[in-house]
Design an enzyme around this catalytic site. Structure first.
Site, PDB file in Angstrom:
ATOM      1  N   CYS A  13       0.874  -1.175   0.000  1.00 53.31           N
ATOM      2  CA  CYS A  13       0.000   0.000   0.000  1.00 53.31           C
ATOM      3  C   CYS A  13       0.911   1.224   0.000  1.00 53.31           C
ATOM      4  CB  CYS A  13      -0.879  -0.003   1.245  1.00 53.31           C
ATOM      5  SG  CYS A  13       0.110   0.025   2.748  1.00 53.31           S
ATOM      6  N   CYS A  96       2.661   5.915   8.787  1.00 51.04           N
ATOM      7  CA  CYS A  96       1.718   6.169   7.687  1.00 51.04           C
ATOM      8  C   CYS A  96       0.820   7.355   8.065  1.00 51.04           C
ATOM      9  CB  CYS A  96       0.882   4.923   7.436  1.00 51.04           C
ATOM     10  SG  CYS A  96      -0.424   5.224   6.232  1.00 51.04           S
ATOM     11  N   HIS A 124      -1.118  -5.441  18.668  1.00 44.53           N
ATOM     12  CA  HIS A 124      -0.569  -4.986  17.381  1.00 44.53           C
ATOM     13  C   HIS A 124       0.203  -3.678  17.599  1.00 44.53           C
ATOM     14  CE1 HIS A 124      -0.331  -3.514  13.279  1.00 44.53           C
ATOM     15  NE2 HIS A 124      -0.585  -4.748  12.876  1.00 44.53           N
ATOM     16  N   GLU A 126       0.569  -1.048  15.879  1.00 46.82           N
ATOM     17  CA  GLU A 126      -0.191   0.184  15.572  1.00 46.82           C
ATOM     18  C   GLU A 126      -1.089   0.556  16.752  1.00 46.82           C
ATOM     19  OE1 GLU A 126      -2.471   0.322  11.822  1.00 46.82           O
ATOM     20  OE2 GLU A 126      -4.062   1.286  12.957  1.00 46.82           O
ATOM     21  N   THR A 162      -6.428   0.709  11.494  1.00 52.09           N
ATOM     22  CA  THR A 162      -6.621   1.043  10.068  1.00 52.09           C
ATOM     23  C   THR A 162      -6.908  -0.164   9.163  1.00 52.09           C
ATOM     24  OG1 THR A 162      -4.236   0.951   9.820  1.00 52.09           O
ATOM     25  CG2 THR A 162      -5.199   3.135  10.132  1.00 52.09           C
ATOM     26  N   ASN A 220      -2.939  -8.030   8.357  1.00 51.48           N
ATOM     27  CA  ASN A 220      -3.810  -7.611   7.259  1.00 51.48           C
ATOM     28  C   ASN A 220      -3.898  -8.696   6.188  1.00 51.48           C
ATOM     29  OD1 ASN A 220      -2.502  -6.645   4.559  1.00 51.48           O
ATOM     30  ND2 ASN A 220      -1.060  -6.005   6.119  1.00 51.48           N
ATOM     31  N   SER A 262       1.789  -5.705   2.916  1.00 56.49           N
ATOM     32  CA  SER A 262       3.214  -5.781   3.221  1.00 56.49           C
ATOM     33  C   SER A 262       3.937  -6.778   2.307  1.00 56.49           C
ATOM     34  CB  SER A 262       3.399  -6.169   4.694  1.00 56.49           C
ATOM     35  OG  SER A 262       2.553  -7.248   5.008  1.00 56.49           O
TER      36      SER A 262
END
Ligand code: F3S
Length: 279
Positions: A13, A96, A124, A126, A162, A220, A262
């Protein structure tokens, strides 16, 4: 002949691409050695490729004596960035922009005095980074079934990691509606994730078999494989082309290929090339 179709959004991404590019540029621009805090992306093959270029990985700031620290796309807790500054490290912040937006939402809701509910995985990176912008009343829930109604306050703000699915965010909101008096919902799921899943499901409807390429440690990619598998089309999650040896694809089949955020393009290309030799 196997008909191979590739989802247009398969692979990196923009946030991951940006982080990898910033890490490579940091090698030229800043003090060496350059370290990422944790793997820069959840893909062991790409982490190894970058290690050979000189981008090393550390698990904590203590492991980095001097040089440059690269904050990966997931971001890092506020305290860690403050500490890196005190340590005199050069900081390359590759968080990001969409993760930054999520942090800002959490910080704003917290400043408004609201209890924040984060839909995501508490372990996680994030979510750990985002949690550093919340108060101790913040709840992290994997889904509606994990949410303890006793701990919910009458007024809450809800956000999502996200890369969560929209369905999961919606289910948590539905669970809160009968309990809370006021709910502020922010859809913080990134568009790249939404488009990737939508495209993969569309492709799954057109082919006999789906291959999802990406790290087995990538949340993800795992969720992508799960969503595609739920479509009913036989789905295989593989990390490398060699794993196709264990997959049965009848001659003349059509095969759809997608990949997590990723997964580097060189791994997708290897998988597609291997698929084209089967027959
Ligand atoms: Fe950013 Fe979305 Fe990728 S949040 S790192 S663009 S999956």
């Amino acid at each position: 002949m196997i008909d191979v179709r590739i989802a247009p959004s398969a692979g990196f991404c923009f946030g991951v691409r940006r982080a990898v590019d910033m890490a490579i540029k940091a090698l030229e621009d800043f003090k060496n050695p350059a370290y990422t805090l944790g793997p820069i992306i959840h893909n062991p093959q790409e982490v190894e490729r970058l290690r050979k270029k000189g981008i090393l990985m550390a698990n904590s700031l203590e492991e980095i004596g001097s040089g440059t620290v690269i904050i990966r796309s997931h971001g890092a807790p506020k305290g860690v960035i403050d500490l890196a500054q005190k340590q005199g490290l050069e900081i390359v912040d590759a968080t990001c922009p969409l993760v930054k937006r999520l942090k800002e939402r959490v910080r704003d809701l917290t400043e408004m005095g609201l209890q924040v509910v984060i839909v995501g995985e508490s372990d996680h990176p994030e979510v750990r980074a985002v949690l550093s912008y919340a108060s101790g009343r913040c709840l992290v829930t994997r889904g509606p079934e994990d949410l303890d109604p006793e701990r919910l306050e009458p007024v809450v703000g809800i956000v999502a990691q996200t890369t969560q699915s929209l369905e999961n965010l919606q289910s948590v909101v539905s669970r809160c509606i009968p309990i809370c008096r006021e709910i502020h919902v922010y859809n913080t799921i990134c568009e790249a994730t939404r488009n990737r899943v939508a495209e993969a499901l569309c492709l799954a409807g057109e082919v006999d078999v789906m291959i999802v390429v990406g790290g087995k440690n990538s949340g993800n990619t795992k969720r992508l494989a799960e969503s595609v598998g739920n479509s009913g089309t036989p789905t295989f999650h593989i990390e490398r082309a060699e794993e196709l040896n264990g997959v049965t694809i009848p001659p003349g089949s059509s095969v759809g290929v997608t990949a997590g955020a990723s997964t580097p393009s060189w791994i997708i290309e290897e998988v597609v090339a291997r698929l084209r030799t089967l027959d």
